[in-house]
Motif scaffolding. Structure first.
Motif, PDB file in Angstrom:
ATOM      1  N   ASP A  35      63.141  -2.938  11.642  1.00 22.72           N
ATOM      2  CA  ASP A  35      63.865  -1.795  11.070  1.00 22.72           C
ATOM      3  C   ASP A  35      64.010  -0.652  12.069  1.00 22.72           C
ATOM      4  O   ASP A  35      64.776   0.271  11.834  1.00 22.72           O
ATOM      5  N   LYS A  36      63.257  -0.701  13.166  1.00 20.87           N
ATOM      6  CA  LYS A  36      63.304   0.365  14.157  1.00 20.87           C
ATOM      7  C   LYS A  36      64.537   0.208  15.034  1.00 20.87           C
ATOM      8  O   LYS A  36      65.025  -0.887  15.246  1.00 20.87           O
ATOM      9  N   TYR A  37      65.018   1.328  15.548  1.00 18.39           N
ATOM     10  CA  TYR A  37      66.194   1.309  16.406  1.00 18.39           C
ATOM     11  C   TYR A  37      65.776   1.250  17.860  1.00 18.39           C
ATOM     12  O   TYR A  37      65.897   2.207  18.608  1.00 18.39           O
ATOM     13  N   GLU A  38      65.251   0.118  18.255  1.00 23.81           N
ATOM     14  CA  GLU A  38      64.830  -0.112  19.628  1.00 23.81           C
ATOM     15  C   GLU A  38      65.441  -1.420  20.090  1.00 23.81           C
ATOM     16  O   GLU A  38      65.936  -2.211  19.294  1.00 23.81           O
ATOM     17  N   SER A  39      65.371  -1.682  21.388  1.00 24.50           N
ATOM     18  CA  SER A  39      65.937  -2.924  21.904  1.00 24.50           C
ATOM     19  C   SER A  39      65.162  -4.116  21.349  1.00 24.50           C
ATOM     20  O   SER A  39      63.964  -4.008  21.059  1.00 24.50           O
ATOM     21  N   PRO A  40      65.820  -5.253  21.204  1.00 24.77           N
ATOM     22  CA  PRO A  40      65.137  -6.442  20.702  1.00 24.77           C
ATOM     23  C   PRO A  40      63.924  -6.831  21.541  1.00 24.77           C
ATOM     24  O   PRO A  40      62.905  -7.248  20.991  1.00 24.77           O
ATOM     25  N   SER A  41      64.004  -6.687  22.854  1.00 22.88           N
ATOM     26  CA  SER A  41      62.864  -7.071  23.694  1.00 22.88           C
ATOM     27  C   SER A  41      61.684  -6.123  23.479  1.00 22.88           C
ATOM     28  O   SER A  41      60.532  -6.566  23.482  1.00 22.88           O
ATOM     29  N   THR A  42      61.953  -4.851  23.236  1.00 23.89           N
ATOM     30  CA  THR A  42      60.882  -3.892  22.960  1.00 23.89           C
ATOM     31  C   THR A  42      60.205  -4.225  21.636  1.00 23.89           C
ATOM     32  O   THR A  42      58.977  -4.241  21.538  1.00 23.89           O
ATOM     33  N   VAL A  43      60.999  -4.511  20.621  1.00 25.06           N
ATOM     34  CA  VAL A  43      60.458  -4.856  19.304  1.00 25.06           C
ATOM     35  C   VAL A  43      59.648  -6.150  19.384  1.00 25.06           C
ATOM     36  O   VAL A  43      58.560  -6.260  18.815  1.00 25.06           O
ATOM     37  N   ALA A  44      60.144  -7.139  20.130  1.00 23.42           N
ATOM     38  CA  ALA A  44      59.428  -8.410  20.271  1.00 23.42           C
ATOM     39  C   ALA A  44      58.084  -8.199  20.967  1.00 23.42           C
ATOM     40  O   ALA A  44      57.065  -8.760  20.546  1.00 23.42           O
ATOM     41  N   LYS A  45      58.066  -7.384  22.007  1.00 26.56           N
ATOM     42  CA  LYS A  45      56.809  -7.098  22.721  1.00 26.56           C
ATOM     43  C   LYS A  45      55.816  -6.400  21.799  1.00 26.56           C
ATOM     44  O   LYS A  45      54.622  -6.700  21.818  1.00 26.56           O
ATOM     45  N   GLN A  46      56.298  -5.466  20.985  1.00 28.86           N
ATOM     46  CA  GLN A  46      55.417  -4.767  20.050  1.00 28.86           C
ATOM     47  C   GLN A  46      54.834  -5.738  19.020  1.00 28.86           C
ATOM     48  O   GLN A  46      53.655  -5.645  18.671  1.00 28.86           O
ATOM     49  N   ALA A  96      54.707  -9.282  11.849  1.00 24.57           N
ATOM     50  CA  ALA A  96      54.851  -7.919  12.374  1.00 24.57           C
ATOM     51  C   ALA A  96      56.314  -7.622  12.672  1.00 24.57           C
ATOM     52  O   ALA A  96      56.790  -6.505  12.439  1.00 24.57           O
ATOM     53  N   LEU A  97      57.032  -8.599  13.160  1.00 24.33           N
ATOM     54  CA  LEU A  97      58.431  -8.426  13.518  1.00 24.33           C
ATOM     55  C   LEU A  97      59.279  -8.016  12.320  1.00 24.33           C
ATOM     56  O   LEU A  97      60.221  -7.246  12.451  1.00 24.33           O
ATOM     57  N   MET A  98      58.929  -8.503  11.137  1.00 20.87           N
ATOM     58  CA  MET A  98      59.696  -8.147   9.941  1.00 20.87           C
ATOM     59  C   MET A  98      59.656  -6.641   9.686  1.00 20.87           C
ATOM     60  O   MET A  98      60.643  -6.056   9.266  1.00 20.87           O
TER      61      MET A  98
END
Length: 64
Positions: free
Chosen positions: A39-50, A33-35
């Motif tokens: 591509d989104k412009y969000e903080s790394p911690s937000t992307v990791a949580k998603q 999912a992280l891959m």
């Protein structure tokens, strides 16, 4: 959710006669999912949580 997400994603990988457990299914699904999410412009911690939320949702559906 049961512990299916903590099972090895690659349980049959054998190296010199010893099983190599590597990533759990939850970790593998989150990495996949992280891959897409990276591509989104969000903080790394937000992307990791998603990514973890997506992995947990997939495991929940697979457990049904």
């Amino acid at each position: 959710m049961d512990n299916n997400g903590e099972q090895s994603a690659f349980p049959l990988d054998i190296n010199e006669g010893m099983p190599q457990w590597g990533l759990s299914k939850r970790e593998y699904f989150a990495a996949q999912a992280l891959m897409k999410l990276s591509d989104k412009y969000e903080s790394p911690s937000t992307v990791a949580k998603q990514a973890v939320e997506i992995a947990d949702a997939l495991i929940e559906v697979l457990n049904k």
